[in-house]
Design a protein around this motif. Structure first.
Motif, PDB file in Angstrom:
ATOM      1  N   SER A  86      -4.080   0.127   3.493  1.00 54.82           N
ATOM      2  CA  SER A  86      -3.348   1.315   3.035  1.00 54.82           C
ATOM      3  C   SER A  86      -1.869   1.036   3.220  1.00 54.82           C
ATOM      4  O   SER A  86      -1.486   0.192   4.042  1.00 54.82           O
ATOM      5  CB  SER A  86      -3.749   2.535   3.865  1.00 54.82           C
ATOM      6  OG  SER A  86      -3.377   2.266   5.205  1.00 54.82           O
ATOM      7  N   PHE A  87      -1.063   1.628   2.412  1.00 57.41           N
ATOM      8  CA  PHE A  87       0.375   1.468   2.600  1.00 57.41           C
ATOM      9  C   PHE A  87       1.024   2.804   2.247  1.00 57.41           C
ATOM     10  O   PHE A  87       0.669   3.457   1.289  1.00 57.41           O
ATOM     11  CB  PHE A  87       0.951   0.326   1.755  1.00 57.41           C
ATOM     12  CG  PHE A  87       0.486   0.273   0.326  1.00 57.41           C
ATOM     13  CD1 PHE A  87       1.274   0.804  -0.674  1.00 57.41           C
ATOM     14  CD2 PHE A  87      -0.747  -0.281  -0.015  1.00 57.41           C
ATOM     15  CE1 PHE A  87       0.853   0.765  -1.989  1.00 57.41           C
ATOM     16  CE2 PHE A  87      -1.174  -0.315  -1.326  1.00 57.41           C
ATOM     17  CZ  PHE A  87      -0.368   0.214  -2.326  1.00 57.41           C
ATOM     18  N   VAL A  88       1.932   3.156   3.153  1.00 58.75           N
ATOM     19  CA  VAL A  88       2.559   4.457   2.958  1.00 58.75           C
ATOM     20  C   VAL A  88       3.697   4.321   1.958  1.00 58.75           C
ATOM     21  O   VAL A  88       3.878   5.098   1.071  1.00 58.75           O
ATOM     22  CB  VAL A  88       3.120   4.973   4.330  1.00 58.75           C
ATOM     23  CG1 VAL A  88       3.926   6.222   4.112  1.00 58.75           C
ATOM     24  CG2 VAL A  88       1.963   5.207   5.268  1.00 58.75           C
ATOM     25  N   GLN A  89       4.429   3.251   2.142  1.00 55.82           N
ATOM     26  CA  GLN A  89       5.586   3.133   1.259  1.00 55.82           C
ATOM     27  C   GLN A  89       5.351   1.953   0.314  1.00 55.82           C
ATOM     28  O   GLN A  89       4.963   0.880   0.735  1.00 55.82           O
ATOM     29  CB  GLN A  89       6.846   2.867   2.072  1.00 55.82           C
ATOM     30  CG  GLN A  89       8.099   2.911   1.211  1.00 55.82           C
ATOM     31  CD  GLN A  89       9.333   3.082   2.088  1.00 55.82           C
ATOM     32  OE1 GLN A  89       9.180   3.397   3.273  1.00 55.82           O
ATOM     33  NE2 GLN A  89      10.488   2.848   1.535  1.00 55.82           N
ATOM     34  N   LEU A  90       5.543   2.183  -0.938  1.00 58.07           N
ATOM     35  CA  LEU A  90       5.321   1.135  -1.926  1.00 58.07           C
ATOM     36  C   LEU A  90       6.385   0.060  -1.783  1.00 58.07           C
ATOM     37  O   LEU A  90       7.545   0.368  -1.536  1.00 58.07           O
ATOM     38  CB  LEU A  90       5.433   1.775  -3.322  1.00 58.07           C
ATOM     39  CG  LEU A  90       4.684   1.087  -4.445  1.00 58.07           C
ATOM     40  CD1 LEU A  90       3.204   1.019  -4.097  1.00 58.07           C
ATOM     41  CD2 LEU A  90       4.878   1.890  -5.711  1.00 58.07           C
ATOM     42  N   HIS A  91       5.975  -1.207  -1.869  1.00 57.58           N
ATOM     43  CA  HIS A  91       6.980  -2.273  -1.839  1.00 57.58           C
ATOM     44  C   HIS A  91       7.065  -2.902  -3.219  1.00 57.58           C
ATOM     45  O   HIS A  91       6.137  -2.829  -4.011  1.00 57.58           O
ATOM     46  CB  HIS A  91       6.583  -3.351  -0.832  1.00 57.58           C
ATOM     47  CG  HIS A  91       6.578  -2.812   0.562  1.00 57.58           C
ATOM     48  ND1 HIS A  91       7.739  -2.611   1.279  1.00 57.58           N
ATOM     49  CD2 HIS A  91       5.564  -2.382   1.346  1.00 57.58           C
ATOM     50  CE1 HIS A  91       7.435  -2.104   2.463  1.00 57.58           C
ATOM     51  NE2 HIS A  91       6.126  -1.957   2.525  1.00 57.58           N
ATOM     52  N   LYS A  92       8.157  -3.544  -3.471  1.00 57.08           N
ATOM     53  CA  LYS A  92       8.359  -4.086  -4.808  1.00 57.08           C
ATOM     54  C   LYS A  92       7.249  -5.075  -5.179  1.00 57.08           C
ATOM     55  O   LYS A  92       6.835  -5.169  -6.310  1.00 57.08           O
ATOM     56  CB  LYS A  92       9.721  -4.789  -4.896  1.00 57.08           C
ATOM     57  CG  LYS A  92      10.253  -4.816  -6.333  1.00 57.08           C
ATOM     58  CD  LYS A  92      11.752  -4.846  -6.394  1.00 57.08           C
ATOM     59  CE  LYS A  92      12.207  -4.604  -7.823  1.00 57.08           C
ATOM     60  NZ  LYS A  92      13.669  -4.511  -7.936  1.00 57.08           N
ATOM     61  N   SER A  93       6.799  -5.877  -4.198  1.00 58.12           N
ATOM     62  CA  SER A  93       5.678  -6.748  -4.519  1.00 58.12           C
ATOM     63  C   SER A  93       4.819  -6.945  -3.277  1.00 58.12           C
ATOM     64  O   SER A  93       5.329  -6.968  -2.165  1.00 58.12           O
ATOM     65  CB  SER A  93       6.157  -8.085  -5.067  1.00 58.12           C
ATOM     66  OG  SER A  93       6.571  -8.916  -4.023  1.00 58.12           O
ATOM     67  N   LEU A  94       3.526  -7.042  -3.516  1.00 56.92           N
ATOM     68  CA  LEU A  94       2.577  -7.278  -2.432  1.00 56.92           C
ATOM     69  C   LEU A  94       1.963  -8.659  -2.674  1.00 56.92           C
ATOM     70  O   LEU A  94       1.672  -9.002  -3.825  1.00 56.92           O
ATOM     71  CB  LEU A  94       1.476  -6.207  -2.457  1.00 56.92           C
ATOM     72  CG  LEU A  94       1.957  -4.771  -2.266  1.00 56.92           C
ATOM     73  CD1 LEU A  94       0.794  -3.804  -2.517  1.00 56.92           C
ATOM     74  CD2 LEU A  94       2.496  -4.577  -0.866  1.00 56.92           C
ATOM     75  N   VAL A  95       1.787  -9.429  -1.591  1.00 56.36           N
ATOM     76  CA  VAL A  95       1.279 -10.798  -1.725  1.00 56.36           C
ATOM     77  C   VAL A  95       0.013 -10.948  -0.892  1.00 56.36           C
ATOM     78  O   VAL A  95      -0.037 -10.484   0.244  1.00 56.36           O
ATOM     79  CB  VAL A  95       2.364 -11.798  -1.242  1.00 56.36           C
ATOM     80  CG1 VAL A  95       1.839 -13.204  -1.221  1.00 56.36           C
ATOM     81  CG2 VAL A  95       3.587 -11.724  -2.136  1.00 56.36           C
ATOM     82  N   PHE A  96      -1.018 -11.562  -1.499  1.00 55.57           N
ATOM     83  CA  PHE A  96      -2.281 -11.759  -0.784  1.00 55.57           C
ATOM     84  C   PHE A  96      -2.690 -13.224  -0.927  1.00 55.57           C
ATOM     85  O   PHE A  96      -2.603 -13.798  -2.011  1.00 55.57           O
ATOM     86  CB  PHE A  96      -3.387 -10.868  -1.358  1.00 55.57           C
ATOM     87  CG  PHE A  96      -3.053  -9.397  -1.286  1.00 55.57           C
ATOM     88  CD1 PHE A  96      -3.170  -8.714  -0.090  1.00 55.57           C
ATOM     89  CD2 PHE A  96      -2.568  -8.724  -2.388  1.00 55.57           C
ATOM     90  CE1 PHE A  96      -2.832  -7.374   0.000  1.00 55.57           C
ATOM     91  CE2 PHE A  96      -2.233  -7.376  -2.322  1.00 55.57           C
ATOM     92  CZ  PHE A  96      -2.364  -6.706  -1.134  1.00 55.57           C
ATOM     93  N   ASP A  97      -3.168 -13.796   0.176  1.00 57.34           N
ATOM     94  CA  ASP A  97      -3.619 -15.189   0.164  1.00 57.34           C
ATOM     95  C   ASP A  97      -5.058 -15.243  -0.361  1.00 57.34           C
ATOM     96  O   ASP A  97      -5.970 -14.720   0.262  1.00 57.34           O
ATOM     97  CB  ASP A  97      -3.566 -15.768   1.586  1.00 57.34           C
ATOM     98  CG  ASP A  97      -4.007 -17.236   1.594  1.00 57.34           C
ATOM     99  OD1 ASP A  97      -4.115 -17.822   2.684  1.00 57.34           O
ATOM    100  OD2 ASP A  97      -4.259 -17.776   0.493  1.00 57.34           O
TER     101      ASP A  97
END
Lengths: 236, 113
Positions: free
Chosen positions: A159-170
């Motif tokens: 979950s994330f409260v604040q949206l970030h410009k980009s999310l990265v997943f391995d």
């Protein structure tokens, strides 16, 4: 090109690890991460270039001499209104079949981009916020099925409260598995509104903050045995 | 040795400039960057006695000696790259993906006998 010239060209391409001369149909913009790595290497002084390792990507600290950024070829699963509390449901598909047989995949990183940080931020105190779930598809959906089969394997849930410009997943493990054991049937991305009822999901904040969703891409690093294995042997 | 022409500095083994232009070979449609690069090549003599500047192997020293004694039978040592450096190429592949690829040993920095 004369026959001899085309033979010379194909031999040269082969020595560069390319089976044929690429003939791109479109010229997509160069991803900034690749441009940054290219510029950094270009500006290295000659001596440190020699000491550097063309068979290792220092930026990600993994072995590799080929970095590709794959554009997502998937599609939104819902046209129009997704189910309640679900802001976004998208099938992601990255065509890794362009990787040559002699390439060993050493890293795969999924990036989800948004056009900007969206506000107003939901109130965590009321347990409201956005949830992201990423599934790995293990079966092709039947035509017309509105939602992914629940049997898909959940890879990421956060979950994330604040949206970030980009999310990265391995996704190195998943990508390696696609190449060695099973078929690449893509991924399912879901972004949902958690906490509060459906109405609040569609109200201010909630799902509207997802409208800034831009795109997804997969950065893949591979090591060419032909180019990195042989030269190592010769040096030794 | 009286007949051999005097060896001048410019004829000694060393890197010579060679610029490879990708557009000259018709690759500008799929190579994004660089447009070309200075690859260089090695050319020049490895005369007896080999000086330290010529980055020579022990065997090369031996061979120049034998060549000086028997020029017809044993050639001079070769002038070859002894230090190379890599380059990176950004290009489009057949699926329109952007690829950054590093290639080792693409630029001749130093030559030796």
């Amino acid at each position: 090109l004369s026959l001899q010239e085309s033979l010379q060209e194909s031999l040269l391409l082969k020595s560069l690890g390319l089976s044929t001369k690429p003939s791109p149909k479109t010229h997509a913009p160069v991803p900034s991460v690749l441009w940054r790595i290219f510029q950094r290497r270009k500006t290295l002084p000659a001596l440190s270039k020699d000491l550097g390792d063309a068979c290792r990507v220092e930026e990600f600290n993994v072995p590799g001499n080929i970095i590709r950024v794959f554009a997502d070829q998937g599609h939104f699963i819902h046209h129009g209104q997704p189910p309640r509390l679900l802001c976004l449901q998208k099938r992601l598909y990255f065509n890794l079949s362009v990787l040559e047989e002699g390439e060993r995949l050493t890293m795969a990183q999924l990036e989800i981009k948004f056009s900007h940080n969206s506000y107003p931020s939901p109130s965590p105190s009321q347990g409201q916020g956005l949830e992201l779930r990423l599934y790995r598809s293990s079966r092709l959906p039947l035509r017309g099925t509105p939602a992914p089969e629940r049997g898909q394997k959940l890879l990421v849930e956060r979950s994330f409260v604040q949206l970030h410009k980009s999310l990265v997943f391995d996704l190195s493990g998943v990508a390696k598995d696609w190449r060695t054991h099973s078929r690449n049937l893509g991924l399912i991305l879901e972004i949902a509104w958690s906490g509060g009822d459906g109405a609040s999901a569609l109200g201010s904040g909630g799902c509207t903050s997802i409208s800034s969703f831009l795109d997804t891409s997969l950065l893949v690093v591979t090591l060419s045995q032909q180019q990195c294995g042989a030269s190592r042997r010769r040096r030794r | 040795s009286a007949q051999a022409p005097p060896v001048t500095l410019s004829s000694l083994c060393k890197p010579r400039q060679l610029y490879i232009s990708f557009s000259d070979v018709g690759w500008e449609n799929w190579i994004i960057a660089p447009q070309g690069y200075m690859a260089n090549y090695c050319l020049g003599e490895c005369p007896f006695p080999l000086t330290a500047e010529l980055n020579s192997t022990n065997h090369a020293i031996l061979q120049t000696m034998v060549h000086s004694l028997d020029p017809e039978g044993t050639p001079q040592p070769c002038c070859v790259p002894v230090r190379l450096s890599p380059i990176s190429i950004l290009y489009y592949d057949n699926s329109d993906n952007v690829v950054l690829r590093h290639y080792e040993d693409m630029v001749v920095d130093e030559c030796g006998c």
